[in-house]
Enzyme design. Structure first.
Site, PDB file in Angstrom:
ATOM      1  N   HIS A 189      72.267 -38.106 -24.289  1.00 60.48           N
ATOM      2  CA  HIS A 189      70.910 -37.586 -24.100  1.00 60.48           C
ATOM      3  C   HIS A 189      70.932 -36.058 -24.105  1.00 60.48           C
ATOM      4  O   HIS A 189      71.063 -35.432 -23.054  1.00 60.48           O
ATOM      5  CB  HIS A 189      70.328 -38.078 -22.775  1.00 60.48           C
ATOM      6  CG  HIS A 189      69.993 -39.530 -22.732  1.00 60.48           C
ATOM      7  ND1 HIS A 189      68.709 -40.004 -22.878  1.00 60.48           N
ATOM      8  CD2 HIS A 189      70.778 -40.621 -22.572  1.00 60.48           C
ATOM      9  CE1 HIS A 189      68.714 -41.331 -22.796  1.00 60.48           C
ATOM     10  NE2 HIS A 189      69.969 -41.727 -22.603  1.00 60.48           N
ATOM     11  N   CYS A 224      70.102 -42.219 -27.930  1.00 59.93           N
ATOM     12  CA  CYS A 224      70.573 -43.379 -27.179  1.00 59.93           C
ATOM     13  C   CYS A 224      70.178 -44.681 -27.896  1.00 59.93           C
ATOM     14  O   CYS A 224      70.707 -44.973 -28.953  1.00 59.93           O
ATOM     15  CB  CYS A 224      70.079 -43.321 -25.735  1.00 59.93           C
ATOM     16  SG  CYS A 224      71.030 -44.387 -24.614  1.00 59.93           S
ATOM     17  N   GLU A 239      68.558 -34.060 -24.383  1.00 60.95           N
ATOM     18  CA  GLU A 239      67.375 -33.493 -23.732  1.00 60.95           C
ATOM     19  C   GLU A 239      67.620 -33.108 -22.282  1.00 60.95           C
ATOM     20  O   GLU A 239      66.892 -32.275 -21.720  1.00 60.95           O
ATOM     21  CB  GLU A 239      66.194 -34.468 -23.820  1.00 60.95           C
ATOM     22  CG  GLU A 239      66.296 -35.728 -22.960  1.00 60.95           C
ATOM     23  CD  GLU A 239      67.007 -36.879 -23.632  1.00 60.95           C
ATOM     24  OE1 GLU A 239      66.808 -38.032 -23.198  1.00 60.95           O
ATOM     25  OE2 GLU A 239      67.766 -36.637 -24.587  1.00 60.95           O
TER      26      GLU A 239
END
Length: 540
Positions: A509, A382, A511
């Protein structure tokens, strides 16, 4: 069977691990073949955690359908592999907003709006909502905060009412509490637990199961004492002792029969105990991964939970790569040209973390430059990706003082700029590009290879600023390739420098979608590169 509801409450202190217990119980019931959902009800008045300080609440987790939520939803997804939605996260703010909007429309026909029944009715409606949209066997509802908090009382009153309305075979309360160890006295103390349960009983709720958080093993006599004073069966007093990893908690809970006890009390046949084969295989891999690889997390929030999903994603990938990933936080505010080498040279890899605002961005630019020029595996997420883009513009393209318009509105070279649809928006919260969006990968790119050659992917976003396509050709010509593009908008999702061993930035993102049994492919590829770059591993 009719949907059954399990309420998880907590006492004595916050941060006892209600989210981990909720996720563990959900995993165990899922392993038995039941259809489950886990949801979090938070007592703060914010509409969502999107504007909350990471130092107070840790990271803001984003669901696939674009809801900014509490980080516990990340635990739910990582443990169960089930995608959560906006219905899995409810705050007091959302409850009151809904009731007030209906009052303004005249839905209540002039009635006086009160906490009971209007607020509690809306809470109950939200608790039951998931099961009204899909067939579920169990809905686990975690109530944020602790017993005794003023803010939590409407939620506790709501679950008290629901337990009576649903009956004892459809609703159950599991209460998590603390048994502290007083070193000076050399004793474990049960009084805080007794007091917490009495507070809960005073609100009309009798917990059927107690989970006791403890640093030391609890004796049978201590558990018997707790059972006696709290009106709970002895076999329903479970201990949750500190463990080396949160991923060992489901196995520990299964060994003590938490899922079996809940099933019995809800009138469900227990059956055989699941083997949890893949989960145990993951734990065994973790134990066997003794060689260490060090990854620097370059960010501005010196708090473990601020980058929780990134840390866990690295841990997942490390386990499946046969490495124990050690993450070292590097405060980007402290990085300078003079110390960046000494701070990052020992790292096998660098993650340039996400965030908002100007603070710490100069340090992230230095980290991006150091990773690029010293060919250290570098992963920008990001804002981290945006800093990679800005650094490349300044030091490779020669665009002096190039920047993001988030950081410098008057920059002559806005290589990162506000999306057209966001220009003129001033209200904070819920105005960003949120949730899952498609991305088309360039064939042959390192990113595409990481995804196993898959060309069409979908990943979650949380941002307002984007790569400025007006500069795309300059970047491509100079060696930074735009290898992931949103097929609908043409926005750049992934950049990479192919002539570096691993230098990739993602606007999304990744994750958020890494789980215990399905680690994210980009993290898998990144950690593998870090392993090859580690001094403990011979170069190939």
């Amino acid at each position: 069977m009719q949907t059954k509801y399990i309420f998880i409450t907590g006492g004595v202190t916050s941060s006892l691990g209600k989210g981990i217990i909720s996720a563990s119980l959900g995993k165990l019931l899922q392993a038995r073949g039941y259809r489950i959902a886990i949801q979090k009800f938070d007592p703060y008045i914010n509409i969502d955690p999107g504007t909350l300080n990471p130092y107070e609440h840790g990271e803001c987790y984003v669901t696939a359908d674009g809801m900014e939520t509490d980080l516990d939803l990340g635990h739910y997804e990582r443990f169960t592999g089930i995608e959560t939605t906006r219905d899995n996260s409810v705050t007091t703010g959302r409850i009151y907003l809904s009731v007030i909007e209906r009052e303004r429309r005249g839905d209540y026909l002039g009635k006086t709006i009160q906490v009971v029944p209007h607020i509690t009715d809306e809470i109950k409606r939200r608790i039951l909502l998931k099961a009204s949209k899909q067939e579920l066997d169990f809905v686990i509802t975690e109530i944020g905060g602790t017993i005794g908090d003023i803010e939590s009382q409407p939620f506790l009153e709501s679950i008290r009412q629901l337990r009576w309305e649903l009956g004892p075979r459809r609703a159950l309360n599991v209460h998590l509490t603390l048994v502290p160890y007083l070193a000076a006295a050399g004793e474990l103390k049960t009084k805080p637990t007794q007091t917490s349960v009495k507070q809960l009983q005073g609100l009309g709720i009798q917990p059927e199961v107690l989970v006791l958080r403890t640093e030391h093993e609890l004796s049978d006599s201590l558990r018997s004492k707790v059972a006696h004073f709290c009106n709970v069966d002895m076999d329903a007093v479970i201990q949750s002792q500190d463990l080396p990893s949160i991923y060992e908690v489901p196995v520990n809970m299964q060994q003590q029969g938490l899922d079996a006890i809940c099933l019995k009390k809800l009138g469900v046949e227990v059956g055989e105990t699941p083997a949890l084969g893949p989960w145990r295989d993951f734990l065994e891999r973790r134990r066997q991964a003794v060689r260490e690889v060090t990854v620097g997390l370059v960010g501005k929030y010196d708090l473990q939970d601020a980058y929780k999903s990134i840390r866990e994603s690295l841990a997942h990938a490390g386990t499946y790569n046969g490495w124990k990933v050690k993450t070292v936080f590097v405060n980007s505010e402290d990085l300078t040209k003079d110390n960046v080498g000494s701070r990052l040279d020992s790292m096998a890899g660098i993650v340039i973390c996400p965030g908002f605002g100007c603070r710490g961005t100069e340090g992230k630019l230095l980290a991006a430059e150091y990773g690029r020029t010293h060919d250290i595996p570098t992963f920008g997420i990001c804002l981290g990706m945006q800093m990679m883009v800005v650094e490349f513009a300044r030091n490779v393209l020669g665009l002096q003082n190039a920047n993001s318009t988030e950081l410098d509105r008057s920059t002559a070279y806005p290589v990162i700029d506000l999306m057209e649809g966001q220009k003129g928006v001033t209200q904070k919260g819920g105005t960003m590009r949120l949730g899952a969006y498609g991305c088309e990968l360039k064939e042959g790119s390192r990113a595409c290879q990481a995804y196993g050659g898959e060309k069409q992917i979908k990943e979650r976003h949380r941002h307002r600023y984007e790569f400025n396509n007006a500069y795309r050709q300059q970047y491509e010509s100079a060696g930074m390739k735009c290898v992931g593009i949103n097929p609908d908008s043409g926005l750049v999702e992934i950049v990479e420098i192919p002539d570096r061993q691993w230098y990739i930035g993602t606007q999304f993102h990744p994750e958020y979608s890494s789980t215990v049994l399905h680690p994210h492919p980009l993290f898998m590829s990144f950690v593998k590169a870090c392993g090859f770059n580690s001094p403990l591993t011979p170069q190939i």
